[in-house]
Design a protein around this motif. Structure first.
Motif, PDB file in Angstrom:
ATOM      1  N   MET A   5       0.766  -1.226   0.022  1.00 37.94           N
ATOM      2  CA  MET A   5      -0.032   0.038   0.080  1.00 37.94           C
ATOM      3  C   MET A   5       0.871   1.189  -0.059  1.00 37.94           C
ATOM      4  N   VAL A   6       0.698   2.165  -1.002  1.00 38.73           N
ATOM      5  CA  VAL A   6       1.439   3.485  -1.170  1.00 38.73           C
ATOM      6  C   VAL A   6       0.359   4.211  -0.813  1.00 38.73           C
ATOM      7  N   GLU A   7       0.659   5.091   0.494  1.00 38.43           N
ATOM      8  CA  GLU A   7      -0.331   6.004   0.926  1.00 38.43           C
ATOM      9  C   GLU A   7       0.184   6.874   1.921  1.00 38.43           C
ATOM     10  N   ASP A   8       0.110   8.372   1.544  1.00 37.65           N
ATOM     11  CA  ASP A   8       0.804   9.230   2.339  1.00 37.65           C
ATOM     12  C   ASP A   8       0.001   9.767   3.617  1.00 37.65           C
ATOM     13  N   ASP A   9      -1.267   9.523   3.707  1.00 43.20           N
ATOM     14  CA  ASP A   9      -2.151   9.857   4.584  1.00 43.20           C
ATOM     15  C   ASP A   9      -2.132   8.788   5.587  1.00 43.20           C
ATOM     16  N   ALA A  10      -1.611   9.133   6.941  1.00 38.24           N
ATOM     17  CA  ALA A  10      -1.046   7.918   7.821  1.00 38.24           C
ATOM     18  C   ALA A  10      -2.473   7.351   8.442  1.00 38.24           C
ATOM     19  N   ARG A  11      -3.383   8.164   8.518  1.00 38.32           N
ATOM     20  CA  ARG A  11      -4.928   7.608   9.032  1.00 38.32           C
ATOM     21  C   ARG A  11      -5.531   6.848   8.282  1.00 38.32           C
ATOM     22  N   ILE A  12      -5.714   7.205   7.054  1.00 42.92           N
ATOM     23  CA  ILE A  12      -6.179   6.301   5.986  1.00 42.92           C
ATOM     24  C   ILE A  12      -5.508   5.169   5.922  1.00 42.92           C
ATOM     25  N   ALA A  13      -4.235   5.131   5.938  1.00 44.31           N
ATOM     26  CA  ALA A  13      -3.086   4.103   5.616  1.00 44.31           C
ATOM     27  C   ALA A  13      -3.447   2.757   6.762  1.00 44.31           C
ATOM     28  N   ASP A  14      -3.473   3.526   8.134  1.00 42.10           N
ATOM     29  CA  ASP A  14      -3.675   2.631   9.167  1.00 42.10           C
ATOM     30  C   ASP A  14      -5.143   1.787   9.353  1.00 42.10           C
ATOM     31  N   VAL A  15      -6.142   2.618   8.677  1.00 37.45           N
ATOM     32  CA  VAL A  15      -7.369   1.653   8.758  1.00 37.45           C
ATOM     33  C   VAL A  15      -7.392   0.654   7.627  1.00 37.45           C
ATOM     34  N   ILE A  16      -6.989   1.247   6.543  1.00 35.04           N
ATOM     35  CA  ILE A  16      -6.981   0.088   5.301  1.00 35.04           C
ATOM     36  C   ILE A  16      -5.999  -1.037   5.971  1.00 35.04           C
ATOM     37  N   ARG A  17      -4.803  -0.505   6.417  1.00 30.71           N
ATOM     38  CA  ARG A  17      -3.815  -1.891   6.529  1.00 30.71           C
ATOM     39  C   ARG A  17      -4.441  -2.800   7.810  1.00 30.71           C
ATOM     40  N   ARG A  18      -5.115  -2.176   8.695  1.00 31.88           N
ATOM     41  CA  ARG A  18      -5.793  -3.064   9.885  1.00 31.88           C
ATOM     42  C   ARG A  18      -6.772  -3.770   9.198  1.00 31.88           C
ATOM     43  N   LYS A 103     -11.965   7.975  -3.101  1.00 32.51           N
ATOM     44  CA  LYS A 103     -12.212   8.369  -1.594  1.00 32.51           C
ATOM     45  C   LYS A 103     -13.356   9.370  -1.392  1.00 32.51           C
ATOM     46  N   PRO A 104     -13.925   9.438  -0.369  1.00 28.82           N
ATOM     47  CA  PRO A 104     -13.921   8.177   0.671  1.00 28.82           C
ATOM     48  C   PRO A 104     -14.929   6.967   0.223  1.00 28.82           C
ATOM     49  N   PHE A 105     -14.570   5.769   0.695  1.00 31.14           N
ATOM     50  CA  PHE A 105     -14.966   4.587   0.113  1.00 31.14           C
ATOM     51  C   PHE A 105     -15.305   3.702   1.386  1.00 31.14           C
ATOM     52  N   HIS A 106     -16.279   2.884   1.147  1.00 33.57           N
ATOM     53  CA  HIS A 106     -16.706   1.724   2.203  1.00 33.57           C
ATOM     54  C   HIS A 106     -15.780   0.781   2.211  1.00 33.57           C
ATOM     55  N   LEU A 107     -15.079   0.253   3.327  1.00 36.09           N
ATOM     56  CA  LEU A 107     -14.114  -0.955   3.284  1.00 36.09           C
ATOM     57  C   LEU A 107     -14.498  -1.996   2.924  1.00 36.09           C
ATOM     58  N   VAL A 108     -15.938  -2.501   2.871  1.00 36.59           N
ATOM     59  CA  VAL A 108     -16.276  -3.652   2.395  1.00 36.59           C
ATOM     60  C   VAL A 108     -16.000  -3.494   0.740  1.00 36.59           C
ATOM     61  N   GLU A 109     -16.510  -2.396   0.124  1.00 40.44           N
ATOM     62  CA  GLU A 109     -16.140  -2.239  -1.162  1.00 40.44           C
ATOM     63  C   GLU A 109     -14.585  -2.403  -1.276  1.00 40.44           C
ATOM     64  N   LEU A 110     -13.719  -1.991  -0.730  1.00 39.92           N
ATOM     65  CA  LEU A 110     -12.211  -2.013  -0.918  1.00 39.92           C
ATOM     66  C   LEU A 110     -12.078  -3.432  -0.790  1.00 39.92           C
ATOM     67  N   LEU A 111     -12.420  -4.328   0.031  1.00 45.04           N
ATOM     68  CA  LEU A 111     -12.197  -5.603   0.031  1.00 45.04           C
ATOM     69  C   LEU A 111     -12.833  -6.505  -1.098  1.00 45.04           C
TER      70      LEU A 111
END
Length: 226
Positions: A5-18, A103-111
């Motif tokens: 994952m290449v993402e500079d927004d630390a908050r977004i990166a943390d949520v997606i990573r988790r 963005k913004p998107f639902h995490l279920v859609e990302l998965l």
């Protein structure tokens, strides 16, 4: 499966990573365009999540995507961006992205997009894995043996899936860590041995043969059928 994952927004990166980690993926993170390129050059990934607006290079994520395509034409790339213009979407697809999520998107859609890209990838494996009486369905993270469903944690599933995808091949502990844990893993050295023990306890009832073989000094093996 291993994701960059290449993402500079630390908050977004943390949520997606988790979210991805909880679903059984190993995730490496880069926060700039040059760092993303470097990570891709030195490691192997099953999928890339790529922000469009990245610091470090004039073209941001577009430059990263171009470099990824120079190295590997098959790995799926999903662009994540706040830019919803048709021009941005077309540019992203033209430089080699496979899909585009605004963005913004639902995490279920990302998965769901991640699963779809991995299924369509030229590197994709059969949807059902079978070896030594165990059936594994990666799409639903389901394991079945002798008619019973086996409850596995995401990490246990990731280890078993990698062994079954490589049935007939001895897999070292280092290779399992590279696949099932991210590159920043600094935990205890016998983590693979611990998870192999967990899997053996869950996969085999008393009297059933152990499907995971240990090859001392080399690694672990699930024999291929036939």
């Amino acid at each position: 499966m291993k994701v960059l994952m290449v993402e500079d927004d630390a908050r977004i990166a943390d949520v997606i990573r988790r979210t991805l980690t909880e679903s059984g993926y190993a995730v490496d993170l880069a926060a700039t365009a040059p760092d993303g390129i470097t990570a891709f050059e030195i490691d192997t990934y099953d999928l890339v999540l790529l922000d469009l607006m990245l610091p470090g290079l004039p073209g941001g994520g577009m430059d990263v995507c171009r470099r990824i395509r120079e190295i590997n034409s098959d790995v799926p790339v999903l662009m994540l961006t706040a830019l919803d213009s048709m021009k941005s979407k077309v540019q992203g697809l033209d430089v080699g992205a496979d899909d585009y999520l605004v963005k913004p998107f639902h995490l279920v859609e990302l998965l769901a997009r991640v699963r779809a890209l991995l299924r369509r990838s030229p590197r994709a494996q059969p949807p059902t894995l079978v070896a030594q009486g165990v059936t594994l369905i990666p799409a639903t993270q389901t394991a079945v043996r002798a008619g019973r469903t086996i409850d596995l944690t995401p990490k246990e599933f990731a280890v078993l899936e990698y062994l079954m995808r490589n049935a007939g091949t001895i897999i070292s502990s280092t290779e399992l860590i590279d696949h099932a844990w991210d590159s920043n893993y600094e935990g205890f050295s016998n983590v693979v041995q611990t998870y192999i023990r967990y899997l053996r306890q869950k996969l085999s009832l008393p009297g059933e043969p152990d499907i995971i073989q240990t090859r001392r000094g080399a690694g672990y093996l699930i024999a291929a059928d036939g």
